[in-house]
Design a protein around this motif. Structure first.
Motif, PDB file in Angstrom:
ATOM      1  N   CYS A  71     -46.153 -25.512  31.724  1.00  0.00           N
ATOM      2  CA  CYS A  71     -46.033 -26.900  31.263  1.00  0.00           C
ATOM      3  C   CYS A  71     -45.181 -27.718  32.222  1.00  0.00           C
ATOM      4  CB  CYS A  71     -45.390 -26.950  29.873  1.00  0.00           C
ATOM      5  SG  CYS A  71     -46.491 -26.525  28.518  1.00  0.00           S
ATOM      6  N   ILE A  72     -44.084 -27.136  32.667  1.00  0.00           N
ATOM      7  CA  ILE A  72     -43.192 -27.845  33.586  1.00  0.00           C
ATOM      8  C   ILE A  72     -43.877 -28.059  34.936  1.00  0.00           C
ATOM      9  CG2 ILE A  72     -41.002 -27.693  34.848  1.00  0.00           C
ATOM     10  CD1 ILE A  72     -39.815 -26.306  32.436  1.00  0.00           C
ATOM     11  N   TYR A  73     -44.613 -27.030  35.383  1.00  0.00           N
ATOM     12  CA  TYR A  73     -45.332 -27.177  36.654  1.00  0.00           C
ATOM     13  C   TYR A  73     -46.274 -28.376  36.586  1.00  0.00           C
ATOM     14  CZ  TYR A  73     -43.929 -22.283  37.331  1.00  0.00           C
ATOM     15  OH  TYR A  73     -43.229 -21.120  37.434  1.00  0.00           O
ATOM     16  N   GLU A  74     -46.990 -28.457  35.469  1.00  0.00           N
ATOM     17  CA  GLU A  74     -47.958 -29.550  35.333  1.00  0.00           C
ATOM     18  C   GLU A  74     -47.255 -30.898  35.251  1.00  0.00           C
ATOM     19  OE1 GLU A  74     -50.606 -28.679  32.088  1.00  0.00           O
ATOM     20  OE2 GLU A  74     -51.185 -26.775  33.008  1.00  0.00           O
ATOM     21  N   ALA A  75     -46.085 -30.910  34.619  1.00  0.00           N
ATOM     22  CA  ALA A  75     -45.375 -32.168  34.404  1.00  0.00           C
ATOM     23  C   ALA A  75     -44.654 -32.657  35.658  1.00  0.00           C
ATOM     24  CB  ALA A  75     -44.379 -32.013  33.267  1.00  0.00           C
ATOM     25  N   CYS A  76     -44.530 -31.780  36.669  1.00  0.00           N
ATOM     26  CA  CYS A  76     -43.774 -32.177  37.856  1.00  0.00           C
ATOM     27  C   CYS A  76     -44.550 -33.177  38.706  1.00  0.00           C
ATOM     28  CB  CYS A  76     -43.387 -30.958  38.705  1.00  0.00           C
ATOM     29  SG  CYS A  76     -44.698 -30.342  39.779  1.00  0.00           S
ATOM     30  N   GLY A  77     -45.844 -33.302  38.444  1.00  0.00           N
ATOM     31  CA  GLY A  77     -46.633 -34.314  39.133  1.00  0.00           C
ATOM     32  C   GLY A  77     -46.889 -34.004  40.593  1.00  0.00           C
ATOM     33  N   GLN A 125     -49.017 -31.241  42.507  1.00  0.00           N
ATOM     34  CA  GLN A 125     -49.925 -30.100  42.376  1.00  0.00           C
ATOM     35  C   GLN A 125     -49.668 -29.041  43.421  1.00  0.00           C
ATOM     36  OE1 GLN A 125     -54.069 -31.604  41.947  1.00  0.00           O
ATOM     37  NE2 GLN A 125     -53.956 -30.316  40.114  1.00  0.00           N
ATOM     38  N   PHE A 126     -49.345 -29.489  44.629  1.00  0.00           N
ATOM     39  CA  PHE A 126     -49.071 -28.522  45.689  1.00  0.00           C
ATOM     40  C   PHE A 126     -47.864 -27.663  45.316  1.00  0.00           C
ATOM     41  CE2 PHE A 126     -46.871 -27.324  49.608  1.00  0.00           C
ATOM     42  CZ  PHE A 126     -47.878 -26.615  50.238  1.00  0.00           C
ATOM     43  N   LEU A 127     -46.808 -28.325  44.864  1.00  0.00           N
ATOM     44  CA  LEU A 127     -45.610 -27.601  44.419  1.00  0.00           C
ATOM     45  C   LEU A 127     -45.952 -26.655  43.278  1.00  0.00           C
ATOM     46  CD1 LEU A 127     -42.543 -27.087  44.173  1.00  0.00           C
ATOM     47  CD2 LEU A 127     -42.414 -29.148  42.759  1.00  0.00           C
ATOM     48  N   ALA A 128     -46.735 -27.140  42.327  1.00  0.00           N
ATOM     49  CA  ALA A 128     -47.125 -26.318  41.182  1.00  0.00           C
ATOM     50  C   ALA A 128     -47.839 -25.052  41.658  1.00  0.00           C
ATOM     51  CB  ALA A 128     -48.016 -27.122  40.245  1.00  0.00           C
ATOM     52  N   ASN A 129     -48.753 -25.202  42.604  1.00  0.00           N
ATOM     53  CA  ASN A 129     -49.498 -24.048  43.098  1.00  0.00           C
ATOM     54  C   ASN A 129     -48.599 -23.062  43.840  1.00  0.00           C
ATOM     55  OD1 ASN A 129     -52.019 -24.722  42.104  1.00  0.00           O
ATOM     56  ND2 ASN A 129     -52.516 -25.995  43.875  1.00  0.00           N
ATOM     57  N   GLU A 130     -47.712 -23.591  44.669  1.00  0.00           N
ATOM     58  CA  GLU A 130     -46.817 -22.717  45.420  1.00  0.00           C
ATOM     59  C   GLU A 130     -45.912 -21.946  44.469  1.00  0.00           C
ATOM     60  OE1 GLU A 130     -46.529 -22.283  49.052  1.00  0.00           O
ATOM     61  OE2 GLU A 130     -48.552 -22.985  48.636  1.00  0.00           O
ATOM     62  N   THR A 131     -45.428 -22.624  43.451  1.00  0.00           N
ATOM     63  CA  THR A 131     -44.537 -21.978  42.487  1.00  0.00           C
ATOM     64  C   THR A 131     -45.279 -20.915  41.698  1.00  0.00           C
ATOM     65  OG1 THR A 131     -43.435 -24.124  42.304  1.00  0.00           O
ATOM     66  CG2 THR A 131     -42.777 -22.422  40.738  1.00  0.00           C
ATOM     67  N   ARG A 132     -46.514 -21.238  41.298  1.00  0.00           N
ATOM     68  CA  ARG A 132     -47.352 -20.252  40.600  1.00  0.00           C
ATOM     69  C   ARG A 132     -47.557 -19.015  41.462  1.00  0.00           C
ATOM     70  NH1 ARG A 132     -50.872 -24.555  39.569  1.00  0.00           N
ATOM     71  NH2 ARG A 132     -50.385 -25.436  37.539  1.00  0.00           N
ATOM     72  N   ARG A 133     -47.849 -19.270  42.724  1.00  0.00           N
ATOM     73  CA  ARG A 133     -48.106 -18.177  43.665  1.00  0.00           C
ATOM     74  C   ARG A 133     -46.913 -17.223  43.700  1.00  0.00           C
ATOM     75  NH1 ARG A 133     -48.449 -17.414  49.281  1.00  0.00           N
ATOM     76  NH2 ARG A 133     -46.791 -18.947  49.494  1.00  0.00           N
ATOM     77  N   LEU A 134     -45.730 -17.795  43.844  1.00  0.00           N
ATOM     78  CA  LEU A 134     -44.532 -16.973  43.931  1.00  0.00           C
ATOM     79  C   LEU A 134     -44.246 -16.282  42.596  1.00  0.00           C
ATOM     80  CD1 LEU A 134     -42.303 -15.941  45.622  1.00  0.00           C
ATOM     81  CD2 LEU A 134     -41.069 -18.093  45.341  1.00  0.00           C
ATOM     82  N   ARG A 135     -44.448 -17.009  41.506  1.00  0.00           N
ATOM     83  CA  ARG A 135     -44.246 -16.417  40.177  1.00  0.00           C
ATOM     84  C   ARG A 135     -45.133 -15.195  40.004  1.00  0.00           C
ATOM     85  NH1 ARG A 135     -42.850 -17.078  34.828  1.00  0.00           N
ATOM     86  NH2 ARG A 135     -41.473 -18.790  35.371  1.00  0.00           N
ATOM     87  N   ARG A 136     -46.382 -15.347  40.431  1.00  0.00           N
ATOM     88  CA  ARG A 136     -47.343 -14.261  40.322  1.00  0.00           C
ATOM     89  C   ARG A 136     -46.878 -13.036  41.115  1.00  0.00           C
ATOM     90  NH1 ARG A 136     -52.314 -12.166  39.954  1.00  0.00           N
ATOM     91  NH2 ARG A 136     -53.269 -11.755  41.953  1.00  0.00           N
ATOM     92  N   ARG A 137     -46.274 -13.318  42.255  1.00  0.00           N
ATOM     93  CA  ARG A 137     -45.828 -12.231  43.115  1.00  0.00           C
ATOM     94  C   ARG A 137     -44.627 -11.504  42.516  1.00  0.00           C
ATOM     95  NH1 ARG A 137     -45.361 -13.465  49.521  1.00  0.00           N
ATOM     96  NH2 ARG A 137     -44.522 -11.453  50.119  1.00  0.00           N
ATOM     97  N   LEU A 138     -43.840 -12.227  41.746  1.00  0.00           N
ATOM     98  CA  LEU A 138     -42.666 -11.617  41.121  1.00  0.00           C
ATOM     99  C   LEU A 138     -43.000 -11.086  39.731  1.00  0.00           C
ATOM    100  CD1 LEU A 138     -40.039 -14.320  42.134  1.00  0.00           C
ATOM    101  CD2 LEU A 138     -40.043 -11.956  42.890  1.00  0.00           C
ATOM    102  N   GLN A 139     -44.237 -11.338  39.320  1.00  0.00           N
ATOM    103  CA  GLN A 139     -44.671 -11.110  37.946  1.00  0.00           C
ATOM    104  C   GLN A 139     -44.410  -9.690  37.442  1.00  0.00           C
ATOM    105  OE1 GLN A 139     -48.835 -11.910  37.409  1.00  0.00           O
ATOM    106  NE2 GLN A 139     -48.404 -13.314  35.729  1.00  0.00           N
ATOM    107  N   SER A 140     -44.881  -8.717  38.191  1.00  0.00           N
ATOM    108  CA  SER A 140     -44.805  -7.347  37.700  1.00  0.00           C
ATOM    109  C   SER A 140     -43.367  -6.926  37.468  1.00  0.00           C
ATOM    110  CB  SER A 140     -45.488  -6.407  38.685  1.00  0.00           C
ATOM    111  OG  SER A 140     -44.977  -6.618  39.976  1.00  0.00           O
ATOM    112  N   PHE A 141     -42.439  -7.549  38.169  1.00  0.00           N
ATOM    113  CA  PHE A 141     -41.033  -7.223  37.992  1.00  0.00           C
ATOM    114  C   PHE A 141     -40.454  -7.994  36.809  1.00  0.00           C
ATOM    115  CE2 PHE A 141     -42.253  -6.691  42.356  1.00  0.00           C
ATOM    116  CZ  PHE A 141     -41.852  -5.395  42.593  1.00  0.00           C
ATOM    117  N   ARG A 142     -40.911  -9.241  36.644  1.00  0.00           N
ATOM    118  CA  ARG A 142     -40.465 -10.068  35.526  1.00  0.00           C
ATOM    119  C   ARG A 142     -40.716  -9.381  34.195  1.00  0.00           C
ATOM    120  NH1 ARG A 142     -39.246 -15.278  36.002  1.00  0.00           N
ATOM    121  NH2 ARG A 142     -39.485 -16.235  38.028  1.00  0.00           N
ATOM    122  N   ARG A 143     -41.892  -8.808  34.069  1.00  0.00           N
ATOM    123  CA  ARG A 143     -42.270  -8.193  32.787  1.00  0.00           C
ATOM    124  C   ARG A 143     -41.210  -7.183  32.350  1.00  0.00           C
ATOM    125  NH1 ARG A 143     -47.950  -7.414  32.587  1.00  0.00           N
ATOM    126  NH2 ARG A 143     -48.193  -8.603  30.687  1.00  0.00           N
TER     127      ARG A 143
END
Lengths: 217, 217
Positions: A134-140, A142-160
């Motif tokens: 939600c915050i990614y979408e609200a930041c207005g 899109q490039f930032l949102a995608n980059e952040t998603r990308r990194l989140r995904r990469r850290l994902q398995s550890f986050r869980r």
DNA sequence: AGTCAAATTATCGTATACAAAAATAAGATG
DNA sequence: CATCTTATTTTTGTATACGATAATTTGACT
């Protein structure tokens, strides 16, 4: 599941790296992988290219591909960048969020709260992702949102794993509420700082977890 | 130049997108590209995958690849992220830089000054890259350094134009000196803010340039 | 004439075949 | 016995061939 064999292979290797079946430095032999996934070398090669692009493998010309599991140091580095990106998302969201987006953000966090009430950590994990989405979408941005998603995904398995750390879920929720408050009030710098800390705490928790795992070995 | 055909094709297409020979939305036909670069479809396909990974193309399953040149809005978004990353690099460098790295940073900036004195904008461009590279190395976060380099590279073809904007080079140099000063003094937040502005000004200059180009059309 | 359906065509995705380069092994020479 | 050279083998990188799926065109029917 993707219909393309190349994607299946990519996700399969990604999974095996995350679970530790494929260890750091291990050679990604095209023929073995092709046999393992019952495909030819072509889709395997495409999968390897994607892995290199994702930073999960390195490619040495005429030598082949090798697993490149992030080291402890690199994980901390990634969290350092992630906290900055999340902070920027929140800062921009505080300035740019719409009423609908704010409502959705609150609703999503209510979902987080319910997940905790039900003691469902898997559900909390999912709704937590939604919250940040939600915050990614609200930041207005899109490039930032995608980059952040990308990194989140990469850290994902550890986050869980991190979220299972005792006492983290309620604390995380409290932080969410403060972030929402700052965004709603348009306090960009506060939202930035809170989000940055929110992520870095997870990095520190990750640190705790690693230490714990090492004592077990 | 890379010995691999796939890399040559990748760089070739990248160049043609940057120069506008390949326009946004244009189809990247595998066979035509193979003929154009005198290779088979295999390396072309690998190059296309890399392009998709870099965000320069989109892939629609069973439909093919299409050029995805960044729009004006997206360019601004990229500058917004770039300024944040550069800011983080500088903030961390202020805390972590070694004496040798500081000396190199100063030496590099002296090179920038000389380039201006000689009126050599190409040389300034090169030494300016070195200046920022010094900060990336001094930030002590290799992952951050790589991500920042990646984004810089993506904005590169536009940056080269920006520096030719009248009066920018001396101003840029002044900003460099202030950044060095802050880093040397260990003023992390100041170095952060100065670097962020340093990049965003380039974004605004880019904006000016685009406006100028549009008036010419 | 318009629209829907079937056949054709084109293109993507995958498999296989081949060539070039590097790693390895074997043999010769000091 | 060690080391350098050469032959073999393994593996990468590229070319080509083939099958499947989507787009297009053609034809029939309303």
């Amino acid at each position: 599941m993707s219909s393309r064999a190349a994607n299946r292979v990519f996700q399969g290797i990604e999974e095996q790296i995350a679970t530790g079946q494929l260890k750091d430095g291990e050679k990604l032999d095209e023929i073995s992988l092709a046999e393992r996934f019952s495909v030819s070398r072509t889709p395997v090669r495409e999968a390897l290219l994607q892995l290199v692009g994702s930073g999960l493998a390195t490619q040495i010309p005429k030598r082949g591909c090798f697993v490149r599991a992030p080291s402890f140091k690199e994980m901390i580095e990634m969290f350092e960048v992630m906290s900055e990106l999340e902070g920027l998302c929140a800062r921009l969201a505080a300035r740019r969020i719409t009423d609908e987006q704010l409502a959705r953000l609150k609703a999503t966090n209510a979902g987080c709260e319910q997940a905790i009430a039900e003691g469902d950590s898997d559900l909390y994990y999912a709704t937590n992702v939604d919250f940040h989405e939600c915050i990614y979408e609200a930041c207005g941005n899109q490039f930032l949102a995608n980059e952040t998603r990308r990194l989140r995904r990469r850290l994902q398995s550890f986050r869980r794993l991190q979220l299972r750390v005792r006492g983290r879920m309620p604390q995380s929720l409290t932080e969410h509420y403060k972030i929402i408050e700052a965004i709603e009030a348009g306090q960009a710098e506060v939202a930035d700082e809170l989000s940055r800390v929110h992520v870095m705490i997870q990095g520190e928790r990750f640190n705790d977890l690693l230490m714990h795992m090492e004592t077990l070995q």
